[in-house]
Motif scaffolding. Structure first.
Motif, PDB file in Angstrom:
ATOM      1  N   SER A 161      27.608  11.631 -63.243  1.00 45.41           N
ATOM      2  CA  SER A 161      27.846  13.121 -62.670  1.00 45.41           C
ATOM      3  C   SER A 161      26.513  13.456 -62.271  1.00 45.41           C
ATOM      4  O   SER A 161      25.317  13.133 -62.899  1.00 45.41           O
ATOM      5  N   PHE A 162      26.496  14.345 -61.122  1.00 49.09           N
ATOM      6  CA  PHE A 162      25.116  14.848 -60.843  1.00 49.09           C
ATOM      7  C   PHE A 162      25.020  16.449 -60.416  1.00 49.09           C
ATOM      8  O   PHE A 162      26.200  16.784 -59.940  1.00 49.09           O
ATOM      9  N   GLN A 163      23.983  16.996 -60.642  1.00 53.69           N
ATOM     10  CA  GLN A 163      24.064  18.169 -60.121  1.00 53.69           C
ATOM     11  C   GLN A 163      22.708  18.373 -59.613  1.00 53.69           C
ATOM     12  O   GLN A 163      21.493  18.041 -59.738  1.00 53.69           O
ATOM     13  N   MET A 164      22.738  19.291 -58.589  1.00 56.43           N
ATOM     14  CA  MET A 164      21.315  19.820 -57.665  1.00 56.43           C
ATOM     15  C   MET A 164      21.416  21.145 -57.743  1.00 56.43           C
ATOM     16  O   MET A 164      22.295  21.924 -57.171  1.00 56.43           O
ATOM     17  N   ILE A 165      20.317  21.725 -58.098  1.00 52.13           N
ATOM     18  CA  ILE A 165      20.027  23.244 -57.915  1.00 52.13           C
ATOM     19  C   ILE A 165      18.757  23.493 -57.288  1.00 52.13           C
ATOM     20  O   ILE A 165      17.619  22.682 -57.539  1.00 52.13           O
ATOM     21  N   HIS A 166      18.904  24.270 -56.198  1.00 51.40           N
ATOM     22  CA  HIS A 166      17.652  24.744 -55.455  1.00 51.40           C
ATOM     23  C   HIS A 166      17.374  26.136 -55.459  1.00 51.40           C
ATOM     24  O   HIS A 166      18.251  26.766 -55.132  1.00 51.40           O
ATOM     25  N   ASN A 167      16.329  26.527 -56.032  1.00 55.21           N
ATOM     26  CA  ASN A 167      15.776  27.533 -56.147  1.00 55.21           C
ATOM     27  C   ASN A 167      16.710  28.637 -56.751  1.00 55.21           C
ATOM     28  O   ASN A 167      17.296  29.763 -56.481  1.00 55.21           O
ATOM     29  N   GLY A 168      17.335  27.999 -57.937  1.00 56.54           N
ATOM     30  CA  GLY A 168      18.044  28.716 -58.798  1.00 56.54           C
ATOM     31  C   GLY A 168      19.812  28.474 -58.551  1.00 56.54           C
ATOM     32  O   GLY A 168      20.686  29.063 -59.162  1.00 56.54           O
ATOM     33  N   SER A 169      19.978  28.170 -57.202  1.00 56.86           N
ATOM     34  CA  SER A 169      21.362  27.917 -56.938  1.00 56.86           C
ATOM     35  C   SER A 169      21.997  26.442 -56.672  1.00 56.86           C
ATOM     36  O   SER A 169      21.221  25.775 -56.403  1.00 56.86           O
ATOM     37  N   ASP A 170      23.473  26.583 -57.130  1.00 61.66           N
ATOM     38  CA  ASP A 170      23.647  25.277 -57.157  1.00 61.66           C
ATOM     39  C   ASP A 170      24.031  24.685 -55.706  1.00 61.66           C
ATOM     40  O   ASP A 170      24.646  25.434 -54.919  1.00 61.66           O
ATOM     41  N   VAL A 171      23.558  23.635 -55.290  1.00 57.02           N
ATOM     42  CA  VAL A 171      23.764  22.878 -54.022  1.00 57.02           C
ATOM     43  C   VAL A 171      24.922  22.070 -54.236  1.00 57.02           C
ATOM     44  O   VAL A 171      25.959  21.884 -53.262  1.00 57.02           O
ATOM     45  N   PHE A 172      24.772  21.007 -55.232  1.00 58.99           N
ATOM     46  CA  PHE A 172      25.779  20.040 -55.484  1.00 58.99           C
ATOM     47  C   PHE A 172      26.232  19.889 -56.881  1.00 58.99           C
ATOM     48  O   PHE A 172      25.282  20.208 -57.846  1.00 58.99           O
ATOM     49  N   ASN A 173      27.439  19.810 -57.216  1.00 54.68           N
ATOM     50  CA  ASN A 173      28.004  19.708 -58.504  1.00 54.68           C
ATOM     51  C   ASN A 173      29.117  18.540 -58.358  1.00 54.68           C
ATOM     52  O   ASN A 173      30.183  18.765 -58.146  1.00 54.68           O
ATOM     53  N   LEU A 174      28.540  17.134 -58.562  1.00 55.60           N
ATOM     54  CA  LEU A 174      29.748  16.133 -58.648  1.00 55.60           C
ATOM     55  C   LEU A 174      29.995  15.533 -59.829  1.00 55.60           C
ATOM     56  O   LEU A 174      29.249  14.998 -60.624  1.00 55.60           O
ATOM     57  N   PRO A 175      31.302  15.911 -60.174  1.00 53.38           N
ATOM     58  CA  PRO A 175      31.769  15.398 -61.467  1.00 53.38           C
ATOM     59  C   PRO A 175      31.767  13.826 -61.161  1.00 53.38           C
ATOM     60  O   PRO A 175      31.728  13.219 -60.214  1.00 53.38           O
ATOM     61  N   ILE A 176      32.061  13.012 -62.548  1.00 48.79           N
ATOM     62  CA  ILE A 176      32.362  11.600 -62.382  1.00 48.79           C
ATOM     63  C   ILE A 176      33.471  11.428 -61.784  1.00 48.79           C
ATOM     64  O   ILE A 176      34.538  11.823 -61.752  1.00 48.79           O
ATOM     65  N   SER A 177      33.478  10.381 -60.815  1.00 50.05           N
ATOM     66  CA  SER A 177      34.756  10.193 -59.875  1.00 50.05           C
ATOM     67  C   SER A 177      34.716   8.619 -59.385  1.00 50.05           C
ATOM     68  O   SER A 177      33.819   7.869 -59.667  1.00 50.05           O
ATOM     69  N   ASN A 178      35.698   8.402 -58.544  1.00 54.78           N
ATOM     70  CA  ASN A 178      35.572   7.285 -57.718  1.00 54.78           C
ATOM     71  C   ASN A 178      34.909   7.272 -56.451  1.00 54.78           C
ATOM     72  O   ASN A 178      34.390   8.412 -55.994  1.00 54.78           O
ATOM     73  N   THR A 179      34.562   6.212 -55.844  1.00 53.16           N
ATOM     74  CA  THR A 179      33.918   6.289 -54.572  1.00 53.16           C
ATOM     75  C   THR A 179      34.483   7.213 -53.545  1.00 53.16           C
ATOM     76  O   THR A 179      33.626   7.843 -52.934  1.00 53.16           O
ATOM     77  N   ARG A 180      35.688   7.289 -53.153  1.00 58.51           N
ATOM     78  CA  ARG A 180      36.384   8.016 -52.184  1.00 58.51           C
ATOM     79  C   ARG A 180      36.010   9.438 -52.552  1.00 58.51           C
ATOM     80  O   ARG A 180      35.724  10.236 -51.803  1.00 58.51           O
TER      81      ARG A 180
END
Ligand code: ADP
Ligand code: MG
Length: 620
Positions: free
Chosen positions: A187-206
């Motif tokens: 799982s990946f999360q990306m936060i830029h200047n305090g706000s969520d840009v991506f929140n990617l749960p564990i999943s399959n490729t598609r």
């Protein structure tokens, strides 16, 4: 003379190395994310501030580091990932050079917190310009957090060289995409200047692709899958119609590592040949797995380029696999016109302001009658509505407003062509079936009126496109029907030509040819494709053999493509052939049912549209 050579101090050496490894904040992001993956993390968070210029921080829940390792990790050539040169050829990790952390620590303020699973207390370490400024025990969760602050603080020239925040952020997001696409099980999360840009749960490729690029992406994906001895391929290509003018989503992953490969890109692009225009780039997410011994990833400092032992075969397999996937998936036709809102209103009404419908009651009107008499009820917008609501393929919408009556639902082939009364209707009869109106110009062009212009179709090129797509489908999907000949055809060819026919025999059979004998200089044919005239067979085979001789394709699928092009060119109706109304309509309908109606198999324009505005200009 005294000795003049001296060893560079470590921090200078590190700064020089940093120049190679760290070009911009995105390079730091890449190295830290990859270290987290190598540490077997299942959850990774990236925090950045000011496009990474002020802060890049990566937190992972991986294996962490012991006190000593934490300290050592910032030394140059300190790596836990290889022990001898041999290991270089059996890499399963992203890193192995042991210079990323050392380089980063030379040009930024770095802080690290880390703890392994088997200790209670972790380590907190601060380094500035390669010097450790603090190291102390700390209570931290398992895993590692590395914060890189004030990048290039001690190299102002490099700092000034950085691009604007949006540009640097774009680079960071690119790296984030690459790593997160390669590892959907993390799982990946990306936060830029305090706000969520991506929140990617564990999943399959598609799902990962869809989470990153949006839910619309799902329907654009065509799965790709192939397993061979030297490599396995999985992933997706974007349907040809979603290709982009600028290089869009193009991702190769080899053993879960993002790589750039113009060579493999070429393989993919050529699989799209004929389905996509020259200036359009296909999109793809392709995951290749190969034996680590068969690649060398050591040729580039930032490791986005690799060398394959067997480049040639990989190229051929990749191309063939994608061709096959594209052939198997029924790719919806789409026409290269911007659909403007005007299409929804019939032409004859679009210029008028709405008038109150004049309603006269027809006492004879019977709603249960199959075809109600229209005469007395006029309701101008009804037709516009029905045509708007009905799901049409996009080409049909070009004709909306031109038709006098609703056409029957169904495939283009169902449309009746009995529009001979066209001449009678030319002068103002509202019910003229203009949608099916066409005429031939110089026995070369089919001219047909559009709602807002005139379409001129090159009959030969249009027919080539139609046949090409049909043939290519037959060759790749193998479902052609053949017509049995009453008497087998005996054809004579030179020996080398028979050799060529033998080579492409299988593909020819997929198009519908049945060969009953091939001996010496004689080729005996007992069945031919339904779309070929018996009288045309000799010519057709001769042309195909000739084309193949001239082009010498080197592997299976480009041969298929060539064969389809060659057969299409040979079979297509020629300029100079008179076509009746029915035949003209048939060409138009079939053309716009094609995947790529705008260009011929050899990439020439198939038709042109003269907009009404152009005509108007001639009369000023
Ligand atoms: P490389 O990745 O090429 O080995 P680096 O300079 O990136 O070199 O890292 C040096 C070492 O520090 C790694 O080999 C690894 O042992 C350790 N390390 C770095 N980041 C992490 C992390 N997030 N978790 C655990 N260990 C790490
Ligand atoms: Mg590393």
């Amino acid at each position: 003379m005294t000795d003049i050579i001296q060893l560079l101090p470590d921090h200078v050496a590190n700064q020089i190395a940093a120049g190679e490894v760290v070009q911009r904040p995105a390079s730091v992001v890449k190295e830290l994310l990859e270290n987290a993956i190598d540490a077997k993390a299942t959850a990774i968070t990236l925090v950045i501030k000011d496009a990474g210029k002020t802060l890049v921080q990566v937190t992972d829940n991986g294996i962490g580091m012991s006190v000593t390792d934490a300290r050592l990790s910032f030394e140059r050539h300190a790596t836990s990932k290889i022990k001898s040169a041999d290991d270089l050829f059996n890499l399963h990790t992203k890193g192995f050079r042991g210079e990323a952390l050392a380089s980063i620590a030379a040009i930024a303020h770095v802080e690290m917190k880390t703890k392994t699973a088997n200790t209670d207390i972790g380590t907190h370490l601060c380094i500035e310009g390669s010097k450790v400024t603090a190291q102390e025990p700390a209570v931290v969760p398992q895993g590692t957090t590395i914060s890189v602050k004030n990048l290039f603080y001690n190299i102002p020239a490099r700092r000034n060289f950085l691009k604007s925040n949006p540009v640097e952020t774009r680079h960071i997001i690119d790296e984030f995409h690459r790593v997160s696409l390669a590892h959907p099980a993390v799982s990946f999360q990306m936060i830029h200047n305090g706000s969520d840009v991506f929140n990617l749960p564990i999943s399959n490729t598609r799902q990962r692709i869809v989470h990153i690029f949006g839910s619309k992406t799902n329907e654009k994906l065509v799965p790709v899958s192939e397993e061979t001895e030297i490599l396995s391929i999985s992933g997706f290509v974007l349907k040809p119609e979603f290709g982009k003018k600028s290089r869009g989503e193009q991702f190769f992953f080899v053993n879960d590592r993002f790589i750039k490969s113009p060579y493999l890109h070429h393989a993919v692009a050529s699989a799209f040949e004929g389905l996509i225009k020259n200036d359009v780039h296909p999109g793809y997410f392709l995951y290749l797995q190969v034996d680590p011994h068969s690649i060398d990833i050591n040729i580039h400092p930032t490791k986005t380029e690799i060398k394959f032992d067997d480049e040639h075969s990989i190229y051929a397999i990749l191309r063939a696999t994608i061709k096959h996937s594209l052939g198997q998936f029924n790719i919806a036709p789409i026409l290269d016109f911007e659909r403007d809102k005007g299409f929804d209103t019939p032409y004859e009404y679009s210029k008028k302001s709405p008038t109150t419908p004049s309603i006269e009651v027809d006492r004879d009107f019977n709603p249960f009658e199959e075809k109600p008499k229209q005469a007395n009820i006029k309701f101008p917008f009804q037709r516009a509505q029905t045509t708007g609501i009905r799901a049409r393929s996009s080409w049909e919408s070009l004709y909306i407003g031109l038709e006098g009556e609703e056409k029957e639902e169904g495939s283009p082939e169902d449309i009746s062509f009995e529009s001979e009364e066209v001449t009678g209707n030319l002068f103002g009869n509202e019910d003229a079936e203009e949608g099916q109106m066409s005429f031939q110009l110089q026995k070369k062009y089919i001219v047909s009126p559009l709602k807002n212009g005139l379409m001129v179709i090159h009959q030969n090129l249009a027919h080539q496109r139609i046949l090409y797509e049909e043939l290519l489908k037959n060759i790749t999907v193998r479902e052609a029907v053949s017509q049995q000949l009453l008497f087998p055809l005996q054809l004579h060819f030179s020996k080398p030509d028979v050799e060529i026919i033998l080579k492409i025999r299988e593909q020819l059979e997929h198009t519908g040819f049945v060969f009953s004998k091939m001996e010496g200089e004689i080729v005996e044919i007992s069945g031919i494709p339904v779309m070929v005239l018996e009288s045309h067979v000799v010519n057709l085979l001769a042309t195909v053999v000739n084309d193949i001789k001239e082009e010498v394709p080197d592997e299976g699928y480009s041969q298929n493509d060539m064969l389809a092009k060659s057969m299409a060119a040979s079979m297509a109706i020629k300029s100079g052939t008179a076509l009746n109304k029915e035949e003209q309509q048939h060409i138009i309908n079939q053309l716009f049912a094609c995947k790529e109606p705008t260009v011929s198999p050899k990439n020439k324009a198939v038709f042109t549209v003269v907009p009404i505005g152009e005509l108007d200009k001639k009369f000023i």
